[in-house]
Design a protein around this motif. Structure first.
Motif, short mmCIF file in Angstrom:
data_model
loop_
_atom_site.label_atom_id
_atom_site.label_comp_id
_atom_site.label_asym_id
_atom_site.label_seq_id
_atom_site.Cartn_x
_atom_site.Cartn_y
_atom_site.Cartn_z
N LEU A 1 1.16 6.94 11.58
CA LEU A 1 1.45 6.43 10.24
C LEU A 1 2.95 6.38 9.99
CD1 LEU A 1 -1.22 8.22 8.00
CD2 LEU A 1 -1.21 5.84 8.79
N THR A 2 3.37 5.27 9.37
CA THR A 2 4.78 5.10 9.03
C THR A 2 4.90 4.54 7.61
OG1 THR A 2 4.80 2.92 10.11
CG2 THR A 2 5.64 4.79 11.39
N TRP A 3 6.03 4.86 6.99
CA TRP A 3 6.35 4.41 5.65
C TRP A 3 7.69 3.71 5.69
CZ3 TRP A 3 3.77 8.67 7.02
CH2 TRP A 3 2.60 9.00 6.34
N ARG A 4 7.93 2.81 4.72
CA ARG A 4 9.23 2.15 4.68
C ARG A 4 9.78 2.25 3.26
NH1 ARG A 4 8.60 -2.85 2.21
NH2 ARG A 4 6.50 -3.64 2.50
N ASN A 5 11.10 2.45 3.20
CA ASN A 5 11.73 2.55 1.89
C ASN A 5 12.19 1.17 1.43
OD1 ASN A 5 14.20 1.99 3.18
ND2 ASN A 5 14.85 4.13 3.19
N GLU B 1 1.48 -2.28 8.94
CA GLU B 1 0.63 -1.87 10.06
C GLU B 1 -0.14 -0.59 9.72
OE1 GLU B 1 3.93 -4.34 11.06
OE2 GLU B 1 4.05 -2.25 10.38
N SER B 2 0.56 0.39 9.15
CA SER B 2 -0.09 1.65 8.79
C SER B 2 -1.08 1.45 7.65
CB SER B 2 0.95 2.70 8.41
OG SER B 2 1.65 3.14 9.56
N ALA B 3 -0.73 0.60 6.70
CA ALA B 3 -1.64 0.30 5.60
C ALA B 3 -2.94 -0.29 6.15
CB ALA B 3 -1.00 -0.67 4.62
N GLY B 4 -2.82 -1.20 7.12
CA GLY B 4 -4.00 -1.80 7.74
C GLY B 4 -4.84 -0.78 8.48
N GLU B 5 -4.18 0.10 9.23
CA GLU B 5 -4.93 1.12 9.97
C GLU B 5 -5.63 2.09 9.03
OE1 GLU B 5 -3.75 2.75 13.92
OE2 GLU B 5 -1.75 2.14 13.20
N ALA C 1 0.86 -1.18 0.00
CA ALA C 1 0.00 0.00 0.00
C ALA C 1 0.89 1.23 0.00
CB ALA C 1 -0.93 0.00 1.20
N PHE C 2 0.42 2.27 -0.67
CA PHE C 2 1.17 3.49 -0.85
C PHE C 2 0.29 4.69 -0.57
CE2 PHE C 2 2.83 0.23 -3.60
CZ PHE C 2 4.21 0.38 -3.56
N THR C 3 0.93 5.84 -0.40
CA THR C 3 0.21 7.11 -0.40
C THR C 3 0.76 7.94 -1.56
OG1 THR C 3 1.77 8.14 1.15
CG2 THR C 3 -0.24 7.17 2.09
N GLY D 1 5.01 13.04 -2.80
CA GLY D 1 5.59 11.93 -3.53
C GLY D 1 4.70 10.71 -3.48
N PHE D 2 5.30 9.58 -3.76
CA PHE D 2 4.63 8.28 -3.78
C PHE D 2 5.41 7.37 -2.86
CE2 PHE D 2 3.70 4.09 -5.57
CZ PHE D 2 2.33 4.17 -5.74
N TYR D 3 4.83 7.01 -1.71
CA TYR D 3 5.57 6.30 -0.67
C TYR D 3 4.85 5.04 -0.21
CZ TYR D 3 8.18 10.63 -0.44
OH TYR D 3 8.94 11.74 -0.76
N ARG D 4 5.64 4.00 0.08
CA ARG D 4 5.13 2.70 0.55
C ARG D 4 4.85 2.78 2.04
NH1 ARG D 4 8.63 -0.35 -1.68
NH2 ARG D 4 7.28 -1.28 -3.23
N LEU D 5 3.63 2.44 2.43
CA LEU D 5 3.26 2.37 3.84
C LEU D 5 3.78 1.08 4.46
CD1 LEU D 5 -0.43 3.50 3.40
CD2 LEU D 5 1.19 4.65 4.92
N THR D 6 4.03 1.11 5.76
CA THR D 6 4.33 -0.13 6.46
C THR D 6 3.03 -0.95 6.50
OG1 THR D 6 3.79 0.79 8.62
CG2 THR D 6 6.12 0.91 7.92
#
Length: 183
Positions: free
Chosen positions: A129-133, A164-168, A4-6, A157-162
């Motif tokens: 919310l957290t993202w991972r590279n 856990e954050s994607a689920g929330e 999942a991304f934002t 930008g376009f960033y990948r969620l962790t």
């Protein structure tokens, strides 16, 4: 397993969506580009989710939740341009504001929720919310104060969620009421 991304939709993009009467409609396509105004959907694959977000007056809104169908130019995109003056994706002219004619724009076909501007991310969720590279490093949002995002730079930008954050974020959007009519 899907990711999942934002992606941050700018003030100009959101203003054009409103002006174009797209509130309440489901975008069939979004666009990936090579310029910061139209971020590349790097790493996105079919089945991934993308949360289009917008920041207005320090509040982050989820504008649409999209599932990537494909990243290929389809028949629905219309004929490829022969010259630089030709529209890049004439078949998606109704959704031009999502970047159809952006620098190096590529169509990303999506199954999306209706466009809306009345779904603010709660401050407590925003601060979690957290993202991972690609290297596995995680980061949160910078400039969150009292549940408000003071500067949107860390969302641009376009960033990948962790996961856990994607689920929330998925739970939050799934529990939201249907969008209200455009104001």
């Amino acid at each position: 397993m899907s990711d999942a991304f934002t992606v941050l939709w700018t003030q100009d993009t959101c203003r054009a969506l409103r002006k174009g009467g797209r509130v309440g409609e489901r975008p069939p396509v979004a666009f990936s580009g090579v310029h910061t105004s139209l971020p590349a959907w790097s790493g996105a694959r079919p089945g991934d989710e993308v949360f289009a977000v917008h920041v207005n007056r320090c509040v982050v809104y989820v504008v649409s939740r999209m599932r990537v169908i494909d990243l290929e130019r389809g028949d629905c995109c219309g004929a490829a341009p022969e010259t630089w003056r030709d529209p890049a994706h004439p078949g998606h002219g109704d959704w031009w504001m999502l970047g159809a004619d952006g620098c190096g724009a590529r169509a990303v076909h999506v199954d999306a929720t209706p466009v809306r501007f009345d779904l603010p991310v709660p401050g407590d969720l925003l601060s979690r919310l957290t993202w991972r590279n690609r290297r596995g490093r995680t980061r949160g949002l910078k400039y969150v104060q009292d549940g408000r995002l003071e500067r949107s730079i860390s969302l641009q930008g376009f960033y990948r969620l962790t996961p856990e954050s994607a689920g929330e974020l998925a739970d939050f959007t799934a529990g939201a009421a249907a969008p209200r009519a455009a104001a």
